[in-house]
Design a protein around this motif. Structure first.
Motif, PDB file in Angstrom:
ATOM      1  N   GLN A  38       0.815  -1.183   0.000  1.00  0.00           N
ATOM      2  CA  GLN A  38       0.000   0.000   0.000  1.00  0.00           C
ATOM      3  C   GLN A  38       0.869   1.262   0.000  1.00  0.00           C
ATOM      4  O   GLN A  38       0.552   2.210  -0.670  1.00  0.00           O
ATOM      5  N   PHE A  39       1.979   1.246   0.742  1.00  0.00           N
ATOM      6  CA  PHE A  39       2.831   2.430   0.819  1.00  0.00           C
ATOM      7  C   PHE A  39       4.105   2.292  -0.011  1.00  0.00           C
ATOM      8  O   PHE A  39       4.958   3.161   0.025  1.00  0.00           O
ATOM      9  N   VAL A  40       4.227   1.207  -0.769  1.00  0.00           N
ATOM     10  CA  VAL A  40       5.444   0.962  -1.543  1.00  0.00           C
ATOM     11  C   VAL A  40       5.696   2.090  -2.531  1.00  0.00           C
ATOM     12  O   VAL A  40       6.840   2.485  -2.762  1.00  0.00           O
ATOM     13  N   SER A  41       4.643   2.642  -3.099  1.00  0.00           N
ATOM     14  CA  SER A  41       4.812   3.730  -4.069  1.00  0.00           C
ATOM     15  C   SER A  41       5.404   4.988  -3.424  1.00  0.00           C
ATOM     16  O   SER A  41       5.941   5.848  -4.114  1.00  0.00           O
ATOM     17  N   LEU A  42       5.330   5.104  -2.107  1.00  0.00           N
ATOM     18  CA  LEU A  42       5.869   6.269  -1.401  1.00  0.00           C
ATOM     19  C   LEU A  42       7.295   6.058  -0.892  1.00  0.00           C
ATOM     20  O   LEU A  42       7.839   6.920  -0.220  1.00  0.00           O
ATOM     21  N   ARG A  43       7.887   4.900  -1.202  1.00  0.00           N
ATOM     22  CA  ARG A  43       9.209   4.564  -0.664  1.00  0.00           C
ATOM     23  C   ARG A  43      10.224   5.680  -0.909  1.00  0.00           C
ATOM     24  O   ARG A  43      10.957   6.076  -0.006  1.00  0.00           O
ATOM     25  N   GLY A  44      10.295   6.225  -2.108  1.00  0.00           N
ATOM     26  CA  GLY A  44      11.264   7.282  -2.418  1.00  0.00           C
ATOM     27  C   GLY A  44      11.032   8.535  -1.596  1.00  0.00           C
ATOM     28  O   GLY A  44      11.978   9.124  -1.057  1.00  0.00           O
ATOM     29  N   ASP A  45       9.771   8.949  -1.483  1.00  0.00           N
ATOM     30  CA  ASP A  45       9.450  10.151  -0.704  1.00  0.00           C
ATOM     31  C   ASP A  45       9.776   9.956   0.770  1.00  0.00           C
ATOM     32  O   ASP A  45      10.274  10.870   1.428  1.00  0.00           O
ATOM     33  N   ILE A  46       9.488   8.783   1.280  1.00  0.00           N
ATOM     34  CA  ILE A  46       9.749   8.491   2.694  1.00  0.00           C
ATOM     35  C   ILE A  46      11.246   8.450   2.955  1.00  0.00           C
ATOM     36  O   ILE A  46      11.728   8.966   3.960  1.00  0.00           O
ATOM     37  N   THR A  47      12.010   7.870   2.028  1.00  0.00           N
ATOM     38  CA  THR A  47      13.464   7.821   2.168  1.00  0.00           C
ATOM     39  C   THR A  47      14.052   9.231   2.153  1.00  0.00           C
ATOM     40  O   THR A  47      14.989   9.531   2.893  1.00  0.00           O
ATOM     41  N   ASP A  48      13.501  10.101   1.309  1.00  0.00           N
ATOM     42  CA  ASP A  48      13.970  11.496   1.256  1.00  0.00           C
ATOM     43  C   ASP A  48      13.773  12.215   2.580  1.00  0.00           C
ATOM     44  O   ASP A  48      14.515  13.138   2.916  1.00  0.00           O
ATOM     45  N   LEU A  49      12.776  11.800   3.346  1.00  0.00           N
ATOM     46  CA  LEU A  49      12.514  12.406   4.654  1.00  0.00           C
ATOM     47  C   LEU A  49      13.407  11.837   5.748  1.00  0.00           C
ATOM     48  O   LEU A  49      13.357  12.278   6.891  1.00  0.00           O
ATOM     49  N   GLY A  50      14.208  10.826   5.416  1.00  0.00           N
ATOM     50  CA  GLY A  50      15.111  10.228   6.400  1.00  0.00           C
ATOM     51  C   GLY A  50      14.473   9.112   7.195  1.00  0.00           C
ATOM     52  O   GLY A  50      15.014   8.681   8.206  1.00  0.00           O
ATOM     53  N   ALA A  51      13.328   8.621   6.758  1.00  0.00           N
ATOM     54  CA  ALA A  51      12.647   7.525   7.455  1.00  0.00           C
ATOM     55  C   ALA A  51      12.827   6.231   6.669  1.00  0.00           C
ATOM     56  O   ALA A  51      13.150   6.250   5.483  1.00  0.00           O
ATOM     57  N   THR A  52      12.601   5.123   7.331  1.00  0.00           N
ATOM     58  CA  THR A  52      12.702   3.819   6.699  1.00  0.00           C
ATOM     59  C   THR A  52      11.329   3.181   6.624  1.00  0.00           C
ATOM     60  O   THR A  52      10.607   3.133   7.614  1.00  0.00           O
ATOM     61  N   LEU A  53      10.975   2.706   5.445  1.00  0.00           N
ATOM     62  CA  LEU A  53       9.697   2.033   5.250  1.00  0.00           C
ATOM     63  C   LEU A  53       9.890   0.540   5.447  1.00  0.00           C
ATOM     64  O   LEU A  53      10.709  -0.084   4.774  1.00  0.00           O
ATOM     65  N   ILE A  54       9.171  -0.027   6.389  1.00  0.00           N
ATOM     66  CA  ILE A  54       9.230  -1.461   6.645  1.00  0.00           C
ATOM     67  C   ILE A  54       7.879  -2.046   6.264  1.00  0.00           C
ATOM     68  O   ILE A  54       6.850  -1.680   6.830  1.00  0.00           O
ATOM     69  N   GLU A  55       7.903  -2.946   5.289  1.00  0.00           N
ATOM     70  CA  GLU A  55       6.664  -3.539   4.813  1.00  0.00           C
ATOM     71  C   GLU A  55       6.344  -4.792   5.614  1.00  0.00           C
ATOM     72  O   GLU A  55       7.227  -5.577   5.935  1.00  0.00           O
ATOM     73  N   VAL A  56       5.080  -4.970   5.932  1.00  0.00           N
ATOM     74  CA  VAL A  56       4.619  -6.192   6.585  1.00  0.00           C
ATOM     75  C   VAL A  56       3.375  -6.671   5.857  1.00  0.00           C
ATOM     76  O   VAL A  56       2.654  -5.892   5.233  1.00  0.00           O
ATOM     77  N   ALA A  57       3.127  -7.967   5.952  1.00  0.00           N
ATOM     78  CA  ALA A  57       1.950  -8.538   5.317  1.00  0.00           C
ATOM     79  C   ALA A  57       0.688  -8.053   6.026  1.00  0.00           C
ATOM     80  O   ALA A  57       0.726  -7.590   7.165  1.00  0.00           O
ATOM     81  N   GLU A  58      -0.446  -8.211   5.374  1.00  0.00           N
ATOM     82  CA  GLU A  58      -1.708  -7.731   5.923  1.00  0.00           C
ATOM     83  C   GLU A  58      -2.050  -8.377   7.254  1.00  0.00           C
ATOM     84  O   GLU A  58      -2.555  -7.733   8.158  1.00  0.00           O
ATOM     85  N   ASP A  59      -1.744  -9.657   7.383  1.00  0.00           N
ATOM     86  CA  ASP A  59      -2.086 -10.372   8.616  1.00  0.00           C
ATOM     87  C   ASP A  59      -0.911 -10.498   9.577  1.00  0.00           C
ATOM     88  O   ASP A  59      -0.997 -11.186  10.581  1.00  0.00           O
ATOM     89  N   GLU A  60       0.197  -9.811   9.293  1.00  0.00           N
ATOM     90  CA  GLU A  60       1.382  -9.883  10.143  1.00  0.00           C
ATOM     91  C   GLU A  60       1.285  -8.847  11.261  1.00  0.00           C
ATOM     92  O   GLU A  60       0.787  -7.741  11.067  1.00  0.00           O
ATOM     93  N   HIS A  61       1.764  -9.201  12.442  1.00  0.00           N
ATOM     94  CA  HIS A  61       1.721  -8.303  13.590  1.00  0.00           C
ATOM     95  C   HIS A  61       3.080  -7.651  13.809  1.00  0.00           C
ATOM     96  O   HIS A  61       4.114  -8.265  13.602  1.00  0.00           O
ATOM     97  N   VAL A  62       3.060  -6.398  14.248  1.00  0.00           N
ATOM     98  CA  VAL A  62       4.282  -5.681  14.602  1.00  0.00           C
ATOM     99  C   VAL A  62       4.185  -5.422  16.104  1.00  0.00           C
ATOM    100  O   VAL A  62       3.522  -4.481  16.545  1.00  0.00           O
ATOM    101  N   GLY A  63       4.832  -6.280  16.877  1.00  0.00           N
ATOM    102  CA  GLY A  63       4.690  -6.273  18.328  1.00  0.00           C
ATOM    103  C   GLY A  63       5.012  -4.954  19.007  1.00  0.00           C
ATOM    104  O   GLY A  63       4.289  -4.516  19.901  1.00  0.00           O
ATOM    105  N   ASP A  64       6.095  -4.303  18.585  1.00  0.00           N
ATOM    106  CA  ASP A  64       6.497  -3.044  19.229  1.00  0.00           C
ATOM    107  C   ASP A  64       5.434  -1.963  19.049  1.00  0.00           C
ATOM    108  O   ASP A  64       5.091  -1.246  19.989  1.00  0.00           O
ATOM    109  N   ILE A  65       4.912  -1.851  17.844  1.00  0.00           N
ATOM    110  CA  ILE A  65       3.899  -0.826  17.569  1.00  0.00           C
ATOM    111  C   ILE A  65       2.610  -1.147  18.314  1.00  0.00           C
ATOM    112  O   ILE A  65       1.984  -0.268  18.913  1.00  0.00           O
ATOM    113  N   GLU A  66       2.205  -2.417  18.285  1.00  0.00           N
ATOM    114  CA  GLU A  66       0.981  -2.813  18.989  1.00  0.00           C
ATOM    115  C   GLU A  66       1.094  -2.555  20.483  1.00  0.00           C
ATOM    116  O   GLU A  66       0.131  -2.134  21.126  1.00  0.00           O
TER     117      GLU A  66
END
Length: 101
Positions: A1-29
């Motif tokens: 969903q956010f893959v198309s924004l990868r370049g813009d996000i990288t320009d801001l100094g952030a890292t885009l980490i992709e996860v699957a739709e049903d995958e959990h991100v424990g730290d954020i949760e």
């Protein structure tokens, strides 16, 4: 969903980490659960049956502000919080005490 924004996000100094739709991100949760828990604590201490939406929004804002104002025990630094470099609102200090920065 956010893959198309990868370049813009990288320009801001952030890292885009992709996860699957049903995958959990424990730290954020865990962070979201902590904010919800702290906000509910504030909500339950107020003597009102109904609260305006803006009041609830400000409770969440306040909760996030204070969580970010203090260094976490598992962070990269034990003395520097997430906020100092980006905080525009000074942390209030009690009368007669100096704020340590």
């Amino acid at each position: 969903q956010f893959v198309s924004l990868r370049g813009d996000i990288t320009d801001l100094g952030a890292t885009l980490i992709e996860v699957a739709e049903d995958e959990h991100v424990g730290d954020i949760e865990r962070d979201i659960r902590t904010v919800k828990e702290r906000t509910r604590c504030i909500y339950d201490t107020l003597p009102f049956d109904k609260m305006p939406a803006q009041l609830v929004i400000e409770m969440v804002h306040s909760t996030v502000f204070w969580l970010n104002s203090f260094a976490q025990t598992n962070s990269r630094s034990n003395t520097i919080s997430r906020e100092p470099s980006s905080c525009t609102t000074p942390i209030p200090s009690p009368q007669g005490q100096q704020r340590i920065t």
